[in-house]
Design an enzyme around this catalytic site. Structure first.
Site, PDB file in Angstrom:
ATOM      1  N   ARG A  61       0.829  -1.215   0.000  1.00  0.00           N
ATOM      2  CA  ARG A  61       0.000   0.000   0.000  1.00  0.00           C
ATOM      3  C   ARG A  61       0.863   1.264   0.000  1.00  0.00           C
ATOM      4  NH1 ARG A  61      -5.639  -0.035   3.286  1.00  0.00           N
ATOM      5  NH2 ARG A  61      -6.616  -1.804   2.263  1.00  0.00           N
ATOM      6  N   LYS A 135       1.101  18.644 -12.092  1.00  0.00           N
ATOM      7  CA  LYS A 135       1.198  20.010 -11.578  1.00  0.00           C
ATOM      8  C   LYS A 135       2.500  20.661 -12.039  1.00  0.00           C
ATOM      9  CE  LYS A 135       1.168  22.806  -7.376  1.00  0.00           C
ATOM     10  NZ  LYS A 135       0.846  22.868  -5.928  1.00  0.00           N
ATOM     11  N   HIS A 276     -38.659   8.737 -35.773  1.00  0.00           N
ATOM     12  CA  HIS A 276     -38.348  10.045 -35.192  1.00  0.00           C
ATOM     13  C   HIS A 276     -38.642  10.085 -33.699  1.00  0.00           C
ATOM     14  CE1 HIS A 276     -37.509  11.498 -39.190  1.00  0.00           C
ATOM     15  NE2 HIS A 276     -38.695  11.088 -39.592  1.00  0.00           N
ATOM     16  N   GLY A 305     -39.573   2.332 -43.309  1.00  0.00           N
ATOM     17  CA  GLY A 305     -38.261   2.883 -43.002  1.00  0.00           C
ATOM     18  C   GLY A 305     -38.019   3.100 -41.525  1.00  0.00           C
ATOM     19  N   ASN A 418     -48.040  16.735 -26.633  1.00  0.00           N
ATOM     20  CA  ASN A 418     -49.237  16.114 -26.066  1.00  0.00           C
ATOM     21  C   ASN A 418     -49.493  14.774 -26.761  1.00  0.00           C
ATOM     22  OD1 ASN A 418     -50.233  18.147 -24.194  1.00  0.00           O
ATOM     23  ND2 ASN A 418     -50.617  19.423 -25.988  1.00  0.00           N
TER      24      ASN A 418
END
Length: 514
Positions: A61, A135, A276, A305, A418
């Site tokens: 680690r 950095k 669509h 299509g 809608n």
């Protein structure tokens, strides 16, 4: 002598890079696994632990978290006091860092991985060195991807590697650590909430990588690509297998997702046809062929299509019927070999094999960009069961089939607002989408249905603001309506339904889709 520190999990390209650096007179520092790979290739390198005088500890680690490492990366070569500090503390400059990180994303993508296993794949030293080198990119180069090794060596040999190159590498490095941290935080959030939280996070980090470049977006002048989140099991479009056909376009992906998202909401065999981003035909039946025939009959002109999705395997019978017309994409959970042979005659047709379920969105979020920011909401995955609907008016005729009413409402949920959907005998017969006036959508749906509107049921994504929508549809023979209710004029709509002798159901849940 310039110094390179190499610590890579992914060893792809390591040996050619090391050979190139040694040939240019570089000194190599390396950590455990990387060092062993270099030694096995008979390449000279110094172990980091020997360089720092601090042995690795805690099962590896802690390896590179040391002042000789980070000081060598961070001190500014153009500041006299930095140079003096480095000299007094015996810190040599490190000019190149080659890092790739523990495979955290790949680990959490594995089935059955435990939290303990995931945590052990959280890299600490790697990101720290990447950030230090990035950095100080004015003096230090950081390479985080094997694809960078070749161009770097070429320019190094030519003597043309410069500040602009280092700056670009630093940018890629910061992108890598940002994505890495986002993957970790996303995993931890999922572990903590287990998908139960409906709250939206205060900070929303999108960690996406390009899976597929697209020829263009909705229009030829718009660049586009398909992105996915690393570390997540592939689902939806990312999990599809393309058997044949042209490359999928931006619009194909949008429509295919809309198609599959709707078809997988039905438990019975179903077929959805989308044009669509709106369904133009939806059918259910005892098998895939019947479902397709009903869906196509809903609006055969618009269906031409289109993109077609099934929630059942497609066999040769379906293939023969579909081959008589033009389709952009066909999706199904599987195709028989005979069906694929039939489709193979249509070289441009895309055939996609889907997984056996479909998510309503990525991460359960519906995310859209607007000028200056993003709108984020939880995906609309709710649906009120039929037994919880309220009967507001009883028609003169027999009570309509629950299956038709639910089909009408499920399809309305997938149609742009809608939304008005007419259904009869397990299939759509007319759909009105995306109109500014709800009564206009009613008129379009009834016009498309023609004589089939007689005896049909109507699903609406939102309430009727006036009684005119019911009156128009009832005039075409529609006998039942389902809508969420909630209008200030609900009482007028209910009274109109009672006067017209039609059935009216309120679900209590709106399903706008803008």
């Amino acid at each position: 002598m310039p110094t390179a520190l190499i610590s890579v999990y992914d060893k792809v390209g390591l040996i050619p890079l090391a050979e190139g650096l040694l040939a240019q007179g570089w000194r190599l520092l390396a950590t455990g696994g990387t060092l062993r790979t270099l030694q096995e290739a008979k390449l000279e390198a110094l172990e980091v632990a020997a360089y720092t005088g601090a042995p690795e500890c805690f099962d590896g680690r802690v390896k590179t978290l040391h002042p000789r490492i980070h000081g060598g990366l961070l001190y500014r070569r153009d500041l006299a006091d930095h140079v003096a500090d480095a000299k007094s503390q015996g810190i040599d400059p490190i000019d190149l860092v080659v890092i790739n990180l523990y495979p955290f994303e790949a680990t959490i993508a594995r089935e059955g991985v435990t939290p303990a296993e995931a945590i052990e794949q959280i890299d600490i030293g790697g990101p720290s060195m990447i950030r230090s080198a990035s950095k100080n990119h004015a003096s230090v180069t950081v390479l985080t991807d094997p694809a960078q090794y070749g161009p770097f060596l070429d320019k190094l040999k030519a003597g043309t590697w410069n500040l602009e190159d280092r700056r670009r590498c630093a940018l890629e490095a910061f992108r890598r650590t940002a994505a890495y941290d986002t993957a970790i935080s996303g995993w931890m959030e999922r572990e903590l909430t287990q998908g139960q939280s409906t709250d939206l996070p205060h900070h929303l980090c999108l960690n996406l990588v390009q899976k597929q470049g697209l020829r263009y977006g909705e229009n030829p002048h718009q660049p586009a690509a398909f992105y996915v989140e690393p570390g997540r099991k592939a689902e939806g479009m990312a999990a599809c297998q393309q058997h044949q056909g042209k490359e999928l376009s931006f619009n194909n992906l949008l429509d295919a997702d809309a198609c599959a998202r709707l078809v997988w909401q039905f438990p019975a065999p179903a077929c959805v046809i989308v044009k669509h981003n709106n369904p133009c035909g939806v059918g259910q039946g005892p098998h895939a062929l019947e479902a397709f025939m009903r869906a196509q009959a809903g609006d055969p002109v618009s269906a031409f299509g289109g993109i077609v999705a099934f929630n059942r395997p497609v066999g040769i019978e379906v293939a023969h019927v579909m081959a008589q017309n033009f389709w952009e994409v066909i999706l199904a959970p599987s195709f028989t070999g005979e069906a694929l042979e039939v489709f193979a005659a249509k070289k441009q047709l895309r055939i996609l094999q889907t997984p056996d379920h479909w998510p309503q969105s990525a991460e359960g979020l519906d995310t859209r960009s607007i000028g200056g920011g993003y709108l984020v909401q939880r995906a609309d995955q709710a649906f009120v069961p039929f037994e919880d609907w309220e009967v507001k008016a009883s028609g003169r005729g027999a009570k309509p089939r629950a299956e038709d009413l639910m089909l009408a409402q499920r399809v309305a949920k997938a149609v742009k607002s809608n939304a008005i959907v007419l259904v009869k005998d397990g299939a759509t017969v007319g759909i009105g989408a995306g109109q500014m006036s709800r009564v206009d959508s009613v008129e379009i749906a009834c016009r498309k249905a023609g004589d089939r509107a007689r005896g049909a049921v109507l699903g609406s994504d939102a309430f009727f603001p006036f009684a005119d929508g019911l009156e128009v549809a009832a005039g075409h023979g529609v006998t039942a309506f389902v809508e969420p209710g909630g209008s200030l004029r609900d009482s007028e709509v209910i009274a109109a339904a009672q006067k017209l002798g039609v059935w009216l159901f309120f679900t209590g849940m709106r399903h706008f889709r803008h």
